[in-house]
Scaffold this active site. Structure first.
Site, short mmCIF file in Angstrom:
data_model
loop_
_atom_site.label_atom_id
_atom_site.label_comp_id
_atom_site.label_asym_id
_atom_site.label_seq_id
_atom_site.Cartn_x
_atom_site.Cartn_y
_atom_site.Cartn_z
N SER A 191 -40.06 -28.41 23.08
CA SER A 191 -40.49 -27.03 22.79
C SER A 191 -41.42 -26.53 23.89
CB SER A 191 -41.20 -26.97 21.43
OG SER A 191 -41.16 -25.68 20.89
N LYS B 168 -37.60 -19.62 19.88
CA LYS B 168 -36.88 -20.11 21.05
C LYS B 168 -35.37 -20.14 20.81
CE LYS B 168 -40.51 -22.97 23.22
NZ LYS B 168 -41.70 -22.70 22.39
N SER C 211 -42.32 -21.54 17.47
CA SER C 211 -41.29 -21.88 18.45
C SER C 211 -39.87 -21.79 17.93
CB SER C 211 -41.53 -23.29 19.00
OG SER C 211 -42.62 -23.28 19.90
#
Length: 420
Positions: free
Chosen positions: A147, A92, A89
């Site tokens: 997340s 991101k 993640s």
């Protein structure tokens, strides 16, 4: 490859990196170390440090890490800075770099079933439900704090769809000169060929922190999230150095940035902290074991940077984006590229469709201009020639999962995992 063109290998790599899958990026075409992104030292494997002592090597078990000055961009120390690894993640951050400024934070959006129907099974979720209206600010809180892949997919669909967003993220990576990065999905979920590096993730963080909204979201500890009607539930940031969760102390001066975890990638983290007017960035990827290890090793590197790191002579630099006048450079030789490719995470059972991934790659190529497309065709012809076919097979699919030690959002108040 036949020398029927005067185009250099450096140009081939620079123009096609965003559109080629990793399996097509042969190590033989890697640029020489002297022209690597950020400097030749960063293209080397192993520890790179100069003029400073006491790097906490006994504690560090990560496969790659990097310490940089957030203001000057000087890289103070690194270990396998350009090794391509699954980012989880932390990708991101690139999603936010690409999409964040497209929507006003007060804008409202009512989620449709189709916005969250393609969220991969096993994803980390903030608990978005179809039919509920959210502000853009709340969606970004879902991205940064929990997340939430569901929040990412809603924003991606607002942006025109998964394929368009993936193409724009890859183009953004190219502009930032993050040439180790290959984007397959916008959420960082495990997919074959979805890779980045400690160097690239640090670029994403540094660029993002220049934006007040990005900086504000990644530094938010808790927020109230809509549960339908007038009901809300509280969400907490999963960055343990920010919140002090799971037995860790909060890190003095921490300002963000983003953590990640999947069953394939293990733990990844990019953190930033400011002390005495100095900001440092640290990225740690794939420590050997322990859910707190990525935070402990990040804290140790930040401590080193604020003390012994003051004496360090730079071993490289975080380059400027091309759109801001950054000088064009070539990608670094890929350390362990075969291992990285073989270890790339498999696609989940319910991820983006093959058509979407192909469409995303096509969109990326379109954004690269005609020259990139021409070079891509030449590269494919070369791979198809006798004796040059890449025979490596992709790994078997593996499902990713959220960190089992992260507390889930409360399901009785509308949070938790999205069920299809």
């Amino acid at each position: 490859m036949r020398e029927s063109s005067r185009l250099s290998r450096r140009a081939v790599l620079g123009l096609t990196a965003a559109a080629l899958p990793l399996s097509a990026a042969a190590p033989a075409l890697a640029a020489p170390a002297a022209t690597a992104i950020g400097g030749g030292r960063l293209a080397r494997g192993g520890l790179q440090v100069n003029g400073a002592t006491a790097v906490p090597t006994k504690l560090l078990t990560a496969r790659a890490w990097l310490v940089a000055d957030g203001t000057t961009g000087e890289v103070l120390a690194s270990f396998n800075a350009h090794q391509r690894l699954a980012p989880a993640s932390t990708l991101k951050m690139l999603f936010a770099d690409t999409v964040l400024k497209k929507f006003d934070r007060t804008e409202k959006y009512t989620v449709k079933d189709s916005d969250i129907s393609d969220v991969p099974a096993g994803s980390s979720l903030v608990g978005i439900k179809a039919g509920i209206t959210y502000t853009v600010e709340q969606l970004w809180q879902g991205v940064f704090l929990r997340s939430g892949n569901d929040a990412v997919h809603v924003l991606a669909h607002m942006n025109g769809g998964i394929a368009k967003t993936v193409a724009e993220m890859q183009a953004k990576a190219q502009d930032l000169q993050a040439l180790d990065t290959h984007v397959v999905s916008p959420d960082g979920f495990d997919h074959p060929g979805q890779l980045s590096s400690a160097y690239d993730l640090t670029l994403f963080a540094r660029h993002g922190l220049l934006d007040p909204d990005f900086r504000g979201y990644c530094g938010t500890r808790v927020a109230n999230f809509p549960a339908g009607g007038r009901k809300t539930f509280q969400i907490q940031n999963t960055d343990r150095l920010l919140t002090g969760a799971w037995g860790l102390k909060t890190y003095d001066g921490l300002i963000g940035v983003k953590n990640g975890y999947t069953s394939h990638a293990g733990n990844t983290f990019t953190g930033a902290a400011t002390r005495d007017g100095r900001t440092l960035l640290v990225t740690v990827m794939h420590p050997v074991a322990g859910s707190n290890a990525v935070y402990e090793q990040t804290a140790a590197l930040l401590d080193w940077g604020f003390t012994h790191g003051r004496a360090a002579q730079p071993v490289g630099a975080l380059v400027k984006p091309l759109s801001e006048g950054g000088a064009t450079a070539s990608p670094a030789p890929a350390h362990g590229i075969g291992q990285a490719a073989a270890g790339a995470a498999g696609a989940p059972a319910k991820g983006p469709s093959a058509a979407r991934l192909v469409e995303g790659a096509a969109g990326t190529a379109a954004l690269l201009a005609a020259a990139g497309g021409f070079l891509l065709r030449r590269r494919r012809q070369a791979l198809a020639a006798p004796g040059t076919t890449d025979t490596r097979k992709p790994p078997a699919p593996r499902a990713a999962e959220p960190d089992p030690q992260e507390p889930p959002a409360p399901t009785d108040q509308g949070g938790g995992r999205h069920r299809r």
